[in-house]
Enzyme design. Structure first.
Site, mmCIF file in Angstrom:
data_model
loop_
_atom_site.group_PDB
_atom_site.id
_atom_site.type_symbol
_atom_site.label_atom_id
_atom_site.label_comp_id
_atom_site.label_asym_id
_atom_site.label_seq_id
_atom_site.Cartn_x
_atom_site.Cartn_y
_atom_site.Cartn_z
ATOM 1 C CE LYS A 22 -22.417 -16.663 -4.920
ATOM 2 N NZ LYS A 22 -21.564 -15.540 -4.537
ATOM 3 C CG ASN A 23 -18.234 -17.684 -5.093
ATOM 4 O OD1 ASN A 23 -19.066 -16.810 -5.333
ATOM 5 N ND2 ASN A 23 -18.041 -18.175 -3.876
ATOM 6 N NE ARG A 93 -15.362 -9.612 -0.448
ATOM 7 C CZ ARG A 93 -14.914 -8.502 0.103
ATOM 8 N NH1 ARG A 93 -15.726 -7.487 0.311
ATOM 9 N NH2 ARG A 93 -13.669 -8.398 0.460
ATOM 10 C CB CYS A 117 -22.495 -12.045 2.615
ATOM 11 S SG CYS A 117 -23.628 -12.824 1.477
ATOM 12 N NE ARG A 122 -16.515 -11.200 2.466
ATOM 13 C CZ ARG A 122 -17.408 -11.739 1.643
ATOM 14 N NH1 ARG A 122 -18.641 -11.337 1.663
ATOM 15 N NH2 ARG A 122 -17.059 -12.690 0.812
ATOM 16 N N PRO A 123 -11.291 -7.460 4.319
ATOM 17 C CG PRO A 123 -9.236 -7.818 5.368
ATOM 18 C CD PRO A 123 -10.687 -8.224 5.413
ATOM 19 C CB ILE A 124 -9.560 -5.799 -0.928
ATOM 20 C CG1 ILE A 124 -9.633 -4.280 -0.770
ATOM 21 C CG2 ILE A 124 -10.935 -6.379 -1.080
ATOM 22 C CD1 ILE A 124 -9.943 -3.589 -2.075
ATOM 23 C CG ASP A 125 -4.934 -6.946 3.541
ATOM 24 O OD1 ASP A 125 -6.087 -7.423 3.588
ATOM 25 O OD2 ASP A 125 -3.955 -7.523 4.046
ATOM 26 C CD GLN A 126 -2.567 -10.394 2.036
ATOM 27 O OE1 GLN A 126 -1.613 -10.934 1.463
ATOM 28 N NE2 GLN A 126 -2.393 -9.557 3.040
ATOM 29 C CG ASP A 305 -19.276 -19.636 0.981
ATOM 30 O OD1 ASP A 305 -19.062 -18.818 1.897
ATOM 31 O OD2 ASP A 305 -19.085 -19.364 -0.220
ATOM 32 C CB ILE A 327 -12.937 -18.333 6.607
ATOM 33 C CG1 ILE A 327 -12.593 -19.812 6.442
ATOM 34 C CG2 ILE A 327 -12.511 -17.500 5.393
ATOM 35 C CD1 ILE A 327 -11.186 -20.142 6.065
ATOM 36 N NE ARG A 397 -25.327 -11.524 -3.402
ATOM 37 C CZ ARG A 397 -24.323 -11.545 -2.539
ATOM 38 N NH1 ARG A 397 -24.498 -11.094 -1.327
ATOM 39 N NH2 ARG A 397 -23.139 -11.995 -2.883
HETATM 40 C C1 UD1 Z 1 -14.805 -15.747 -1.503
HETATM 41 C C2 UD1 Z 1 -16.205 -16.126 -1.855
HETATM 42 C C3 UD1 Z 1 -17.023 -16.421 -0.599
HETATM 43 C C4 UD1 Z 1 -16.305 -17.432 0.288
HETATM 44 C C5 UD1 Z 1 -14.847 -17.054 0.499
HETATM 45 C C6 UD1 Z 1 -14.056 -18.135 1.223
HETATM 46 C C7 UD1 Z 1 -16.615 -14.942 -3.920
HETATM 47 C C8 UD1 Z 1 -17.303 -13.834 -4.619
HETATM 48 N N1 UD1 Z 1 -16.809 -15.053 -2.609
HETATM 49 O O1 UD1 Z 1 -14.889 -14.537 -0.750
HETATM 50 O O2 UD1 Z 1 -18.283 -16.927 -0.996
HETATM 51 O O3 UD1 Z 1 -16.947 -17.462 1.541
HETATM 52 O O4 UD1 Z 1 -14.207 -16.801 -0.755
HETATM 53 O O5 UD1 Z 1 -14.127 -19.319 0.525
HETATM 54 O O6 UD1 Z 1 -15.940 -15.756 -4.534
HETATM 55 N N2 UD1 Z 1 -8.650 -11.627 3.467
HETATM 56 C C9 UD1 Z 1 -7.733 -10.674 3.874
HETATM 57 N N3 UD1 Z 1 -7.238 -9.825 2.942
HETATM 58 C C10 UD1 Z 1 -7.616 -9.876 1.623
HETATM 59 C C11 UD1 Z 1 -8.540 -10.845 1.224
HETATM 60 C C12 UD1 Z 1 -9.043 -11.718 2.176
HETATM 61 O O7 UD1 Z 1 -7.370 -10.602 5.046
HETATM 62 O O8 UD1 Z 1 -7.117 -9.066 0.836
HETATM 63 C C13 UD1 Z 1 -9.186 -12.583 4.469
HETATM 64 C C14 UD1 Z 1 -10.689 -12.487 4.614
HETATM 65 O O9 UD1 Z 1 -11.056 -11.488 5.541
HETATM 66 C C15 UD1 Z 1 -11.026 -13.872 5.091
HETATM 67 C C16 UD1 Z 1 -10.022 -14.757 4.345
HETATM 68 O O10 UD1 Z 1 -8.960 -13.892 3.967
HETATM 69 O O11 UD1 Z 1 -10.791 -13.973 6.469
HETATM 70 C C17 UD1 Z 1 -10.554 -15.454 3.127
HETATM 71 O O12 UD1 Z 1 -11.139 -14.511 2.262
HETATM 72 P P1 UD1 Z 1 -11.330 -14.773 0.706
HETATM 73 O O13 UD1 Z 1 -11.034 -16.203 0.415
HETATM 74 O O14 UD1 Z 1 -10.601 -13.748 -0.069
HETATM 75 O O15 UD1 Z 1 -12.859 -14.530 0.538
HETATM 76 P P2 UD1 Z 1 -13.625 -13.631 -0.493
HETATM 77 O O16 UD1 Z 1 -12.879 -13.522 -1.804
HETATM 78 O O17 UD1 Z 1 -14.086 -12.388 0.183
#
Ligand code: UD1
Length: 430
Positions: A22-23, A93, A117, A122-126, A305, A327, A397
């Protein structure tokens, strides 16, 4: 009232085919928007999330055809809108992959803030940091993330946390930037590699995916391709743990055993036998399960997961086990549901301390999110008596034909829509 009705107690026995990841699929579908030529993608799982992604692509003018259930033919020769805000896209997501894909190709994208979920902040700052490093402006307005650039120029980006989403998103945008981009502290998950392979099959130049340094040489255009998505590590792992908790004997087929190593290792630690062949893994749970400790980590560590699924198994394992979630900060919500089935689990911040019990008993349950929902299904399959699980939309999903696949292994599970159907199920299973 869509729910699953489950009568537990049958060991799962047999073989099950695992679908596409899926991912990986969600990112690859978005990446298909980066060429005007036709892209054919095989082994696409038929799930709510992939459907939502395809719907969103259609909403911006991309042509999508499904020659068969798991093949998608995409032509993004005409994209008449760079705003992706389809209603359902807000709930998933992976909507954020349209940012990287459209920014890379068209130097502009507006995408609804991502959902998914509810397992933490789940920030997107990176992601944003990466786009900015490539020269894009990024702002959030009216629930949309808006990013645009006159030119994207390769850059050296050090991720502050290991993130799958940001690694892939930056890779997408950088694939069509000018010059070289280096992503350090990159995520190494199999789906990161799959997306890189897909982009390379379209003419991108990406090296190092699967290690923590990815080097991307931007190219001016990408071309059409035919590509098959890798098998889903988490679907496979869920069936492997379902075998363990029901004391069964299940072979997951069409998998890449290497991707399942951390899962297989934990199953062996708790007393299962795991046999690997080229593209299958067999899990036999003949002995009583025993306790262990586990901490979720980025790949190749134990996947977050799979955390609910292993907790369900450790709840039935002799002795005291400890599960540490490193995580996401809010991923133990399902423990209340397990407690109502008789589990003895104490959660302290990001740690669950589990005293194994001899059995679970059936209960009325609610799926709090995708993976926890699937884990509750496995708990119900192991439990004495009948359980019902609400909010199965979360499970759908990420798991294709979940009840049917479990039935083929001997499980008593049905999707019921009315009280009458539930009564019929009760009468049938006795
Ligand atoms: C993806 C997967 C999810 C899986 C996760 C970890 C998808 C659609 N979802 O989620 O199923 O559980 O990977 O394998 O592929 N973080 C930040 N800043 C950011 C991005 C992430 O601080 O900009 C943190 C998150 O809060 C978390 C960690 O980094 O603590 C890992 O997140 P990330 O690997 O990015 O997970 P997702 O992409 O949300």
């Amino acid at each position: 009232m869509e729910q699953y009705a489950i009568k537990g107690g049958n060991p799962l026995v047999g073989e099950v085919e695992i679908g596409g990841a899926k991912n990986a699929a969600l990112a690859i579908l978005a990446a298909a928007a980066m060429t005007e030529e036709t892209v054919i993608i095989e082994n696409v799982p038929d799930l709510r999330d992939t459907m939502v992604m395809l719907q969103a692509m259609k909403s911006i003018g991309i042509q999508v055809e499904k020659p068969d259930r798991h093949t998608v033919k995409i032509n993004a020769g005409v994209v008449n809108n760079l705003i992706v805000e389809d209603d359902s896209i807000k709930k998933i997501r992976a909507s954020y992959y349209f940012l990287g894909a459209l920014l890379g190709k068209y130097k502009k994208a507006e995408v609804a803030l991502p959902g998914g979920c509810n397992i933490g902040l789940r920030p997107i700052d990176q992601h944003i940091k990466g786009f900015r490093a490539l020269g894009a402006n990024v702002r959030i307005e009216h629930g949309l993330i808006i990013t645009e650039a006159d030119r994207l120029i390769g850059s050296h980006i050090y991720l502050d946390v290991v993130t799958v989403g940001a690694t892939i998103n930056i890779m997408l945008a950088a694939a069509m930037a000018e010059g070289q981009t280096i992503i350090e502290n990159a995520a190494k998950e199999p789906h990161v590699v799959d997306v890189a392979n897909f982009l390379n099959s379209m003419g991108a130049s990406i090296k190092g995916a699967g290690t923590d340094v990815i080097r991307i040489k931007g190219v001016p255009r990408l071309h059409g391709t035919e590509y098959a998505i890798i098998p889903d590590q988490i679907e496979a792992g869920t069936f492997m743990f379902a075998a363990a908790v029901t004391r069964g004997d299940v072979t997951v087929k069409n998998v890449i055993p290497k991707h399942l190593e951390s899962i297989s290792a934990k199953l062996e630690e708790i007393g299962c036998e795991v046999e690997e062949s080229d593209d299958a893994v067999r899990v036999v749970a003949a002995k009583p399960l025993t306790h262990t400790h586990v901490k979720t980590l980025p790949y190749p560590g134990f996947p977050t997961d799979m955390q609910p699924q292993i907790t369900v198994a450790l709840g039935l394992s002799r002795g005291t086990s400890i599960v540490t979630e490193s995580i996401f900060e809010n991923r133990f919500k399902y423990v209340d549901e397990l407690t109502r089935m008789g589990a003895s689990i104490k959660v302290e911040s990001n740690t669950a301390i589990i005293d194994g019990v001899a059995r679970y008993t059936g209960a009325s349950l609610t799926a709090p999110d995708l993976r926890a929902g699937a884990a509750l299904v496995t708990a119900a399959l192991a439990a004495e008596g009948i359980s019902t699980i609400d909010d199965i939309k979360f499970i759908e999903r990420g798991y294709e034909d979940f009840p049917q696949k479990l039935q083929s292994l001997g499980a008593q599970i049905e999707k019921v829509n009315t009280e009458r159907e539930l009564q019929k199920f009760r009468l049938k299973v006795g």
